[in-house]
Design an enzyme around this catalytic site. Sequence first.
Site, PDB file in Angstrom:
ATOM      1  N   GLY A  78      -6.823  14.382  13.874  1.00  0.00           N
ATOM      2  CA  GLY A  78      -8.116  14.221  13.214  1.00  0.00           C
ATOM      3  C   GLY A  78      -9.241  14.839  14.013  1.00  0.00           C
ATOM      4  N   HIS A 130       0.790  -1.229   0.000  1.00  0.00           N
ATOM      5  CA  HIS A 130       0.000   0.000   0.000  1.00  0.00           C
ATOM      6  C   HIS A 130       0.821   1.277   0.000  1.00  0.00           C
ATOM      7  CE1 HIS A 130      -2.279  -3.315   1.768  1.00  0.00           C
ATOM      8  NE2 HIS A 130      -3.233  -2.869   0.972  1.00  0.00           N
ATOM      9  N   MET A 133     -12.550   6.803  15.263  1.00  0.00           N
ATOM     10  CA  MET A 133     -12.523   5.460  14.674  1.00  0.00           C
ATOM     11  C   MET A 133     -11.123   4.872  14.452  1.00  0.00           C
ATOM     12  SD  MET A 133     -15.645   5.807  11.935  1.00  0.00           S
ATOM     13  CE  MET A 133     -15.752   4.030  11.723  1.00  0.00           C
ATOM     14  N   SER A 160     -15.473  17.855  16.494  1.00  0.00           N
ATOM     15  CA  SER A 160     -16.102  18.473  15.320  1.00  0.00           C
ATOM     16  C   SER A 160     -17.617  18.552  15.439  1.00  0.00           C
ATOM     17  CB  SER A 160     -15.740  17.679  14.060  1.00  0.00           C
ATOM     18  OG  SER A 160     -16.157  16.334  14.205  1.00  0.00           O
ATOM     19  N   ASP A 161     -18.196  17.760  16.337  1.00  0.00           N
ATOM     20  CA  ASP A 161     -19.653  17.725  16.501  1.00  0.00           C
ATOM     21  C   ASP A 161     -19.928  17.103  17.861  1.00  0.00           C
ATOM     22  OD1 ASP A 161     -18.773  15.373  14.380  1.00  0.00           O
ATOM     23  OD2 ASP A 161     -19.976  14.616  16.043  1.00  0.00           O
ATOM     24  N   ARG A 204      -3.522   4.187  -4.263  1.00  0.00           N
ATOM     25  CA  ARG A 204      -4.956   4.336  -3.952  1.00  0.00           C
ATOM     26  C   ARG A 204      -5.335   5.770  -3.570  1.00  0.00           C
ATOM     27  NH1 ARG A 204      -7.860  -0.755  -1.902  1.00  0.00           N
ATOM     28  NH2 ARG A 204      -6.532  -2.400  -2.694  1.00  0.00           N
ATOM     29  N   ARG A 248      -1.662  10.817  15.038  1.00  0.00           N
ATOM     30  CA  ARG A 248      -2.941  11.000  14.354  1.00  0.00           C
ATOM     31  C   ARG A 248      -3.452  12.383  14.681  1.00  0.00           C
ATOM     32  NH1 ARG A 248      -7.912  10.360  12.627  1.00  0.00           N
ATOM     33  NH2 ARG A 248      -9.672  10.359  14.054  1.00  0.00           N
ATOM     34  N   GLY A 308      -6.998  11.607   8.767  1.00  0.00           N
ATOM     35  CA  GLY A 308      -7.747  10.544   8.095  1.00  0.00           C
ATOM     36  C   GLY A 308      -7.882  10.797   6.603  1.00  0.00           C
TER      37      GLY A 308
HETATM   38  N1  HPA Z   1     -18.276   9.051  15.408  1.00  0.00           N
HETATM   39  C1  HPA Z   1     -19.208   9.951  15.708  1.00  0.00           C
HETATM   40  N2  HPA Z   1     -19.048  11.245  15.514  1.00  0.00           N
HETATM   41  C2  HPA Z   1     -17.891  11.662  15.018  1.00  0.00           C
HETATM   42  C3  HPA Z   1     -16.874  10.775  14.716  1.00  0.00           C
HETATM   43  C4  HPA Z   1     -17.082   9.385  14.916  1.00  0.00           C
HETATM   44  O1  HPA Z   1     -16.225   8.547  14.653  1.00  0.00           O
HETATM   45  N3  HPA Z   1     -15.834  11.501  14.242  1.00  0.00           N
HETATM   46  C5  HPA Z   1     -16.228  12.805  14.263  1.00  0.00           C
HETATM   47  N4  HPA Z   1     -17.464  12.908  14.731  1.00  0.00           N
END
Ligand code: HPA
Length: 235
Positions: free
Chosen positions: A90, A5, A180, A203-204, A44, A88, A21
């Site tokens: 992310g 890879h 993840m 992020s959320d 890839r 990482r 990611g």
């Molecule tokens: N799961 C749920 N919400 C998220 C994730 C995740 O892996 N990554 C960023 N927001």
Amino acid sequence: MSTPHISAEPGDFAPAVLMPGDPRRAERMAAQLMPDARKVTDVRGIGGYTGTYQGKPLSIMASGMGQPSLSIYATELYRFFGVERIIRVGTCGGLSPDVEPGDVVVAIGAHTDSSLNDALCPGIHFSATASWNLLKAAVDAAGDDASVKVAPVVSRDRFYDNPPEQVQRLAELGTLGVEMEAAALYGLAAQLHKEALAVLTVSDHLLDPSKDMSAEDRETKFQTALSLAVAAALS
Ligand code: HPA
């Protein structure tokens, strides 16, 4: 030399790799941080970039999404390309009231619902933990920034359908974010006697989806995580 890879030569990667990611984010990070960046692999569409940041060698390469994908790239980098540390950088979803979108979680450990790390020591529930030197460097770089938290996260195999009772219980147990990849990275680093860290922008929020950040906010807030990740990588 090529691995399945990664198509690159020995010496093409720096000992320290930043690993987002998203491959397009890797490209943008390379352009931002390393004016002398060169693309060393593109299998890839997962580009790997190597250059220097403030005179020190640095590489950036994406992991793709999920623990199996990250495991492939991290294993090949650690085993065959002389990489010693992977950071990482992310995003994660917030799952506790103690964290808000825009905060940064430096993952001291990563719980997981994946069985990947079960193979490390059959019969033991392996603790996937960050490397101390990297963790310390990132936390030192954060100074007194209260939006940077050091806590465990959970690395799930599914993005969708987080069971609400699990979210609540994990939050009660001091877990701040869900993502993840971190648990697999930490497991690999332990297995291969290397170093690893995950620095994650929230992020959320799973408890309040209305708090989701705009794409623009995501990019700005990501810069804090990036600066901590760079500090760790080059420490
Ligand atoms: N799961 C749920 N919400 C998220 C994730 C995740 O892996 N990554 C960023 N927001």
